[in-house]
Write an enzyme that holds these catalytic residues in place. Structure first.
Site, PDB file in Angstrom:
ATOM      1  N   SER A   1       0.824  -1.215   0.000  1.00 51.10           N
ATOM      2  CA  SER A   1       0.000   0.000   0.000  1.00 51.10           C
ATOM      3  C   SER A   1       0.855   1.261   0.000  1.00 51.10           C
ATOM      4  O   SER A   1       0.329   2.367   0.033  1.00 51.10           O
ATOM      5  CB  SER A   1      -0.931  -0.001   1.225  1.00 51.10           C
TER       6      SER A   1
ATOM      7  N   ASN B   1      -1.940  -3.070  13.118  1.00 50.39           N
ATOM      8  CA  ASN B   1      -3.403  -2.938  13.095  1.00 50.39           C
ATOM      9  C   ASN B   1      -3.897  -1.756  13.930  1.00 50.39           C
ATOM     10  O   ASN B   1      -4.788  -1.020  13.494  1.00 50.39           O
ATOM     11  CB  ASN B   1      -4.052  -4.239  13.579  1.00 50.39           C
TER      12      ASN B   1
ATOM     13  N   THR C   1     -40.059  26.978  -8.727  1.00 51.07           N
ATOM     14  CA  THR C   1     -40.374  25.603  -8.343  1.00 51.07           C
ATOM     15  C   THR C   1     -40.641  24.899  -9.669  1.00 51.07           C
ATOM     16  O   THR C   1     -41.170  25.535 -10.592  1.00 51.07           O
ATOM     17  CB  THR C   1     -41.616  25.505  -7.424  1.00 51.07           C
ATOM     18  N   HIS C   2     -40.229  23.675  -9.789  1.00 46.75           N
ATOM     19  CA  HIS C   2     -40.327  22.945 -11.076  1.00 46.75           C
ATOM     20  C   HIS C   2     -39.576  23.687 -12.187  1.00 46.75           C
ATOM     21  O   HIS C   2     -39.911  23.539 -13.357  1.00 46.75           O
ATOM     22  CB  HIS C   2     -41.786  22.751 -11.504  1.00 46.75           C
TER      23      HIS C   2
ATOM     24  N   SER D   1     -12.935  27.549 -25.589  1.00 46.68           N
ATOM     25  CA  SER D   1     -13.068  26.392 -26.468  1.00 46.68           C
ATOM     26  C   SER D   1     -11.921  26.401 -27.472  1.00 46.68           C
ATOM     27  O   SER D   1     -11.500  27.457 -27.920  1.00 46.68           O
ATOM     28  CB  SER D   1     -14.409  26.473 -27.201  1.00 46.68           C
TER      29      SER D   1
ATOM     30  N   LYS E   1     -16.579  31.207 -27.206  1.00 52.18           N
ATOM     31  CA  LYS E   1     -17.049  30.505 -26.010  1.00 52.18           C
ATOM     32  C   LYS E   1     -16.358  30.927 -24.715  1.00 52.18           C
ATOM     33  O   LYS E   1     -15.169  31.206 -24.690  1.00 52.18           O
ATOM     34  CB  LYS E   1     -16.854  28.979 -26.169  1.00 52.18           C
TER      35      LYS E   1
ATOM     36  N   ASN F   1     -16.708  29.090 -21.045  1.00 53.61           N
ATOM     37  CA  ASN F   1     -17.403  27.957 -20.421  1.00 53.61           C
ATOM     38  C   ASN F   1     -17.237  27.922 -18.901  1.00 53.61           C
ATOM     39  O   ASN F   1     -16.151  28.184 -18.390  1.00 53.61           O
ATOM     40  CB  ASN F   1     -16.875  26.645 -21.008  1.00 53.61           C
TER      41      ASN F   1
ATOM     42  N   GLU G   1     -19.014  22.910 -13.597  1.00 51.28           N
ATOM     43  CA  GLU G   1     -19.359  21.652 -14.280  1.00 51.28           C
ATOM     44  C   GLU G   1     -18.543  20.491 -13.721  1.00 51.28           C
ATOM     45  O   GLU G   1     -19.062  19.400 -13.475  1.00 51.28           O
ATOM     46  CB  GLU G   1     -19.088  21.776 -15.784  1.00 51.28           C
TER      47      GLU G   1
ATOM     48  N   GLN H   1      -7.435  -2.363   4.067  1.00 57.98           N
ATOM     49  CA  GLN H   1      -6.449  -1.495   3.423  1.00 57.98           C
ATOM     50  C   GLN H   1      -7.114  -0.651   2.321  1.00 57.98           C
ATOM     51  O   GLN H   1      -6.590   0.376   1.918  1.00 57.98           O
ATOM     52  CB  GLN H   1      -5.322  -2.363   2.831  1.00 57.98           C
TER      53      GLN H   1
ATOM     54  N   LYS I   1      -8.184   3.537   2.283  1.00 60.60           N
ATOM     55  CA  LYS I   1      -7.364   4.755   2.146  1.00 60.60           C
ATOM     56  C   LYS I   1      -7.610   5.572   0.892  1.00 60.60           C
ATOM     57  O   LYS I   1      -7.849   6.777   0.962  1.00 60.60           O
ATOM     58  CB  LYS I   1      -5.891   4.381   2.230  1.00 60.60           C
TER      59      LYS I   1
HETATM   60  N1  ARG Z   1      -1.155  -1.596   5.150  1.00 62.78           N
HETATM   61  C1  ARG Z   1      -2.085  -2.100   6.083  1.00 62.78           C
HETATM   62  C2  ARG Z   1      -3.415  -1.354   5.955  1.00 62.78           C
HETATM   63  O1  ARG Z   1      -3.385  -0.349   5.389  1.00 62.78           O
HETATM   64  C3  ARG Z   1      -1.600  -1.926   7.482  1.00 62.78           C
HETATM   65  C4  ARG Z   1      -2.108  -2.924   8.441  1.00 62.78           C
HETATM   66  C5  ARG Z   1      -1.624  -4.244   8.018  1.00 62.78           C
HETATM   67  N2  ARG Z   1      -1.770  -5.243   9.032  1.00 62.78           N
HETATM   68  C6  ARG Z   1      -1.592  -6.519   8.762  1.00 62.78           C
HETATM   69  N3  ARG Z   1      -1.702  -7.338   9.742  1.00 62.78           N
HETATM   70  N4  ARG Z   1      -1.373  -6.963   7.546  1.00 62.78           N
HETATM   71  O2  ARG Z   1      -4.430  -1.810   6.384  1.00 62.78           O
END
Ligand code: ARG
Length: 475
Positions: free
Chosen positions: A22, A109, A154-155, A276, A282, A284, A289, A321, A324
């Site tokens: 990650s 964890n 309204t509408h 544009s 134009k 825009n 948007e 994971q 994130k």
């Molecule tokens: N990279 C992991 C996450 O984002 C960290 C926790 C990983 N823990 C494990 N026991 N593999 O969740």
């Protein structure tokens, strides 16, 4: 060798490394990860789990790692999987095997849950600040347009005239609810999971409250299984963010419509529009948007996270994971949109005359003719029918109500007198809505006062949080 390589007989398949790592995205957590580690290590020393000298070495090493990462000098690798193990590895490279004591009494964890909360606290403060700035820009437009009338719809059909200030204030109160939700969520975000270990707690005599205090948390989580498996705060943030961007999207839609030649109610400043490549004429409204378009990804992240968590057994699972990228993307998406919206609203040019013409060349004062008849003791339902007939007649004659002579009015009701012309003027129609929350000028001024009080309270709240977060800055 991996930090956890002891029980393995072979290197990890490279595809597995790539798939499970990650670090690509969680390096965003680096500074928070180190903040957490600094608090953890001082607690380890305080509880005599490591010596003061060891703690000093680790602390200095962590600060160096923080600088290395910030300057882009640190090598963050997929082989080291995530930000937690990369930092630990860099620390050990920096200070030797004593760095290996940092992870005592802690698991990734509880560490990752902690980092997510620290990151989100920071994001909440940034987003709340930007929301306040947008509200202030809307209030400025409201103050500059306390005499500007436009049709209320309204509408998407012209309904009754309202002050442009009233319309701006509607958004101020929508964003106010958003701000309340985000600041209220702080108390659920601001709990320290550290000390939950992998899932069950730890056998070391740690002091969870000491760590929590150092990091500015209000309390520690009550249950270790819950602490490591809870991502409700992420979902809550994504839900709150969804409402923010939904509100931005509604405002965007109005800005896009209003800047069309068909409405021509406003013109966005050149600095906030694009051209544009083919059509030279134009201009825009790309910004609103794109904000309207980006609601899709934010709503998607909310659905994604709800789905990821649904059906997960306790406690930590690698699925988590996935918490994130959606959260980071949502934070960046909101920051980007809000930062643009405040100056775009502030600099927009309001075409007061065009709005006024849309009010007077219309029948949106019809309700007031009916209300006038009610004042002459005609039951509302009858008055409604009389005015319906009057409007129909006017349309056939290509006239508006104010163009009718008194004789023409009297054909529909004898109760109508000369004073009707004052009653039906745009200003009178607006000021007749003199009820709390109504569009009468004095009522809109009240709304502005209320909003300003709210801003003050929130600025105080924000100042407190900014001071708290500043204390934790490492580099
Ligand atoms: N990279 C992991 C996450 O984002 C960290 C926790 C990983 N823990 C494990 N026991 N593999 O969740």
């Amino acid at each position: 060798m991996k930090l956890w390589g002891g029980r393995f007989t072979k290197p990890t398949n490279q595809l597995v490394d790539e798939y499970t790592a990650s670090i690509r995205f969680d390096q965003k957590l680096a500074t928070f990860d180190i903040q957490g580690s600094l608090a953890h290590v001082s607690m380890l020393a305080k509880c005599a789990i490591i010596t003061n000298q060891e703690a000093e070495l680790i602390t200095d090493g962590l600060k160096k790692v923080a600088t290395q990462i910030e300057c882009g000098e640190a090598e963050l690798t997929e082989a080291n999987e995530d930000i937690h193990m990369n930092v630990e590895k860099l620390l050990i490279d920096q200070i030797g095997s004593v760095g290996g004591k940092l992870h005592t009494g802690r698991s990734r964890n509880d560490q990752v849950a902690l980092d997510m909360r620290l990151y989100l606290r920071d994001a909440l403060v940034t987003i709340a600040t930007l929301l306040l700035e947008l509200q202030q820009a809307l209030v400025k437009q409201a103050e500059a347009n306390l005499d500007t009338v436009l049709p209320g719809y309204t509408h998407l059909q012209r309904a009754q005239p309202v002050l442009f200030a009233h319309h701006m204030m509607a958004y101020v109160f929508m964003f106010q609810r958003d701000l309340e939700r985000l600041t209220d969520s702080w108390k659920r975000v601001n709990r320290s999971p550290l000390g939950a270990g992998a899932l069950a707690g730890t056998s070391f005599p740690i002091d969870r409250s000491f760590v929590a205090d150092q990091l500015g948390f209000d309390a520690v989580s009550e249950n270790s299984l819950d602490a490591v498996s809870d991502r409700d705060f992420v979902i809550e943030f994504l839900a709150d963010a969804s409402l923010v961007i939904m509100h931005l999207s509604r405002l965007s839609e109005e800005l896009v419509q209003w800047s069309s030649a068909e409405f021509n109610f406003i013109e966005l400043d050149d600095a906030f529009c694009t051209g544009s490549s083919m059509m030279p004429q134009k201009k825009n409204p790309d910004v609103p948007e794109l904000v309207r378009g980006k609601t899709g990804r934010v709503f998607g992240h909310l659905m994604g996270m709800l789905t990821t968590l649904k059906g997960l057994p306790l406690a930590y699972n690698k699925d988590m994971q996935e918490d994130k990228e959606g959260m980071f993307d949502t934070v960046e998406t909101l920051k980007g949109a809000l930062a643009l919206f405040a100056p775009m609203i502030e600099t927009m040019n309001v075409h007061k005359d065009v709005m006024y013409q849309a009010v007077v060349k219309d029948y949106s004062n019809a309700t007031d003719l009916a209300d006038y008849l009610v004042g002459k003791d005609i039951p509302f339902r009858e008055a409604h029918a009389i005015v319906g007939q009057t409007v129909l007649y006017s349309i056939e004659q290509s006239k508006y109500l104010l163009d009718l002579s008194l004789a023409e009015f009297k054909r529909f009701s004898k109760a109508i007198d000369e004073d009707i012309y004052d009653v039906l003027s745009a200003k009178a129609v607006v000021n007749a809505r003199d009820v709390t929350g109504g569009t009468a000028k004095n009522r809109v001024e009240d709304q502005i006062k209320q909003a300003r009080q709210f801003f003050e309270d929130h600025e105080t709240w924000l100042q407190g949080k900014i001071t708290l977060l500043k204390k934790l800055i490492v580099t």
